[in-house]
Motif scaffolding. Structure first.
Motif, PDB file in Angstrom:
ATOM      1  N   GLU A   1      -0.573  17.971  -5.988  1.00  0.00           N
ATOM      2  CA  GLU A   1       0.114  18.592  -4.862  1.00  0.00           C
ATOM      3  C   GLU A   1      -0.614  19.833  -4.375  1.00  0.00           C
ATOM      4  OE1 GLU A   1       3.969  19.541  -6.396  1.00  0.00           O
ATOM      5  OE2 GLU A   1       3.275  21.377  -7.378  1.00  0.00           O
TER       6      GLU A   1
ATOM      7  N   SER B   1      -1.646   6.876   3.294  1.00  0.00           N
ATOM      8  CA  SER B   1      -1.013   7.570   2.169  1.00  0.00           C
ATOM      9  C   SER B   1       0.465   7.844   2.408  1.00  0.00           C
ATOM     10  CB  SER B   1      -1.737   8.896   1.890  1.00  0.00           C
ATOM     11  OG  SER B   1      -3.051   8.680   1.446  1.00  0.00           O
TER      12      SER B   1
ATOM     13  N   ILE C   1       3.155  10.796   1.444  1.00  0.00           N
ATOM     14  CA  ILE C   1       3.160  12.188   1.004  1.00  0.00           C
ATOM     15  C   ILE C   1       4.580  12.729   1.042  1.00  0.00           C
ATOM     16  CG2 ILE C   1       2.334  14.519   1.541  1.00  0.00           C
ATOM     17  CD1 ILE C   1      -0.139  13.086   2.838  1.00  0.00           C
TER      18      ILE C   1
ATOM     19  N   GLU D   1       3.082  16.727  -1.917  1.00  0.00           N
ATOM     20  CA  GLU D   1       2.735  15.967  -3.120  1.00  0.00           C
ATOM     21  C   GLU D   1       2.305  14.552  -2.750  1.00  0.00           C
ATOM     22  OE1 GLU D   1       4.576  14.477  -7.415  1.00  0.00           O
ATOM     23  OE2 GLU D   1       5.654  15.982  -6.226  1.00  0.00           O
ATOM     24  N   LEU D   2       1.178  14.152  -3.294  1.00  0.00           N
ATOM     25  CA  LEU D   2       0.655  12.810  -3.047  1.00  0.00           C
ATOM     26  C   LEU D   2       1.424  11.801  -3.891  1.00  0.00           C
ATOM     27  CD1 LEU D   2      -1.601  11.179  -1.592  1.00  0.00           C
ATOM     28  CD2 LEU D   2      -2.986  11.506  -3.662  1.00  0.00           C
TER      29      LEU D   2
ATOM     30  N   LEU E   1      -4.513  13.533   1.619  1.00  0.00           N
ATOM     31  CA  LEU E   1      -3.580  14.630   1.380  1.00  0.00           C
ATOM     32  C   LEU E   1      -4.112  15.924   2.005  1.00  0.00           C
ATOM     33  CD1 LEU E   1      -1.071  15.889  -0.014  1.00  0.00           C
ATOM     34  CD2 LEU E   1      -2.502  16.217  -2.045  1.00  0.00           C
TER      35      LEU E   1
END
Length: 318
Positions: A7, A137, A139, A163-164, A172
């Motif tokens: 993160e 992604s 997130i 935070e991924l 990210l």
């Protein structure tokens, strides 16, 4: 039970919150209702968990409880990566035997350790959460607002965490750069637990490894030197914001070293670092009347630090 938490933490000024919300809704997202969270942090009298670089808490939310232990991790620029272990519990009571045995240092008597633990500090804050789809992604964004308490002392909590949950570190960091035009954001290096420890100790924790002026980056591999310089940057930034003596001077000296680093590696610098406003923030830092919050929470400061963090991440992953 085990997961690797990856993160970015951003400290937030209150006036930036409206623009953060406006930026989030530009993407495809799912919003979650506001929750009140309470967290109790535990430690031994001699701070054994801190010496092991571990943190232990019980979190309560809507009558449900979760026990979490975080073990030693690393920070790459402003990017936090730390293993954590979570166990759901029926009531806010410790049970260290519920964690995997291998996370404790060798020969640890877990039952004895638990008997030595007491409440060190606690936090109360509200959490608003979004899950955003960005490129390939997923997130999670959380906005936390509240306070840390240790006896009669307290510190505010005003931060967002990116935070991924699924995807890549590069995406990210790219997503974080979507926020760089918002004034009032700053990459934060200290977790709530670290700030709680500093509150207990009545002062910010000072690590002697961060004392300049000696930083032998030119004798190291490029990624190791860059990592060390960014660690110094974060440290002296925190010291300046805390009004510690010599912090501004040390920070100014550090940015001169970073400029020398860029000259030394001029053929290896990515375009996004070349385009960063390093010289602009160095000039602003040199002015006599500049205030730490004014500069460290500026969009240019964030843009510059994120560029260096992205570079370090690319070097580390390559």
């Amino acid at each position: 039970m085990r997961q690797l938490e990856i993160e970015l933490k951003l400290s937030v000024l209150p006036e930036a919150i409206k623009r953060i919300r406006e930026k989030i809704i530009c993407f495809r997202y799912t919003h979650f209702s506001l929750h009140k969270l309470s967290n109790i942090y535990f430690e031994t009298v001699d701070h054994q968990l801190r010496r092991w670089d571990m943190g232990l808490r019980i979190r309560g939310c809507d009558g449900r409880y979760e026990m979490t232990i975080k073990t030693a991790g690393k920070v790459i620029g402003g990017l936090h990566q730390r293993p954590e272990y979570n166990v759901e519990i029926n009531k806010p009571e410790l049970n260290l035997l519920a964690f995997p045995r291998e996370i404790s240092p060798k020969n640890t008597n877990v039952a004895h350790l638990q008997s030595q633990l007491t409440t060190l500090f606690y936090t109360d804050f509200s959490r608003e959460k979004w899950i955003v789809t960005y490129q390939g992604s997923e997130i999670e964004i959380v906005l936390d607002q509240g306070s840390i308490y240790a006896g009669a002392r307290k510190k505010p909590i005003m931060e967002i965490e990116l935070e991924l949950k699924k995807g890549t570190l590069i995406e990210l960091l790219a997503f974080a750069k979507e926020f760089v035009n918002i004034e009032g954001l700053r990459l934060a290096n200290k977790s709530k637990a670290e700030r709680g420890y500093s509150l207990v100790q009545h002062s910010d924790y000072i690590d002697t490894k961060y004392f300049l002026p000696h930083c032998n980056w030119h004798t190291m591999p490029i990624e190791q030197g860059l990592n060390q310089l960014l660690a110094y940057w974060q440290h002296y930034e925190e010291c300046w914001l805390d009004n510690q003596p010599q912090a501004k001077q040390n920070l100014s000296h550090l940015l001169v070293l970073i400029q020398a680093f860029l000259v030394h590696y001029s053929h290896s610098i990515p375009h996004f670092v070349q385009a960063s406003p390093l010289k602009k923030i160095m000039a602003l830092l040199a002015t006599a009347d500049i205030q730490p919050q004014q500069l460290c929470y500026s969009a240019d400061w964030l843009r510059c630090k994120l560029a260096f963090t992205q570079w370090l991440t690319a070097l580390t992953l390559s």
